[in-house]
Scaffold this active site. Sequence first.
Site, PDB file in Angstrom:
ATOM      1  N   VAL A 112     -57.343  38.572  16.860  1.00 48.34           N
ATOM      2  CA  VAL A 112     -56.673  37.301  16.608  1.00 48.34           C
ATOM      3  C   VAL A 112     -57.731  36.313  16.115  1.00 48.34           C
ATOM      4  O   VAL A 112     -58.794  36.195  16.721  1.00 48.34           O
ATOM      5  CB  VAL A 112     -56.016  36.748  17.895  1.00 48.34           C
ATOM      6  N   GLY A 139     -65.450  40.361  18.444  1.00 52.92           N
ATOM      7  CA  GLY A 139     -65.310  40.019  19.857  1.00 52.92           C
ATOM      8  C   GLY A 139     -64.050  39.251  20.194  1.00 52.92           C
ATOM      9  O   GLY A 139     -63.891  38.779  21.314  1.00 52.92           O
ATOM     10  N   HIS A 140     -63.126  39.123  19.257  1.00 52.01           N
ATOM     11  CA  HIS A 140     -61.939  38.286  19.493  1.00 52.01           C
ATOM     12  C   HIS A 140     -60.699  38.920  18.890  1.00 52.01           C
ATOM     13  O   HIS A 140     -60.186  38.425  17.891  1.00 52.01           O
ATOM     14  CB  HIS A 140     -62.166  36.907  18.882  1.00 52.01           C
ATOM     15  N   PHE A 141     -60.118  39.859  19.319  1.00 49.97           N
ATOM     16  CA  PHE A 141     -60.441  40.730  20.448  1.00 49.97           C
ATOM     17  C   PHE A 141     -60.457  42.145  19.900  1.00 49.97           C
ATOM     18  O   PHE A 141     -59.683  42.456  19.000  1.00 49.97           O
ATOM     19  CB  PHE A 141     -59.390  40.590  21.541  1.00 49.97           C
TER      20      PHE A 141
END
Length: 152
Positions: A60, A53-55
């Site tokens: 990152v 979820g990041h991203f």
Amino acid sequence: MSEVSNVIDIRGIMKMLPHRYPFLLVDRVLEIEEGKRIKAIKNVTANEQFFVGHFEQYPVMPGVLIIEALAQAAGILAIKTHDGEVRQENALYFFVGIDNARFKRQVIPGDTLVFEVEMLRVSRGIGKFAAKAFVDGELACEADLMCARREI
């Protein structure tokens, strides 16, 4: 006189830190000088859970996890300095403070984070540390950290 120790592998780290997957963020200790400093690494892979979820399109590593990894390295230094090879079962080291945190570059899959943490002082069970994380010799993050040893 303090002495620089050999490498501590993941099995040795797991004897010191209570953290486990997906929150164990130090893979190997390269150097440790009890009461003074530690140099450790985290190999960042595309399979890290936080990249989901990041991203999705531009993975990152979250800065807070870089800080947590630095705190874990500081914890290993504190444990090795005060408890020896294995953390005492009735004590934990808690991350209790952060100052002057700065993020200088993004950390992405394929990077190897190198942590360099210096123990500045310890008083009444609270340690203060100067911590830096590097990728390919370039500063990625720096912060002043505090951790406290508490009986549980």
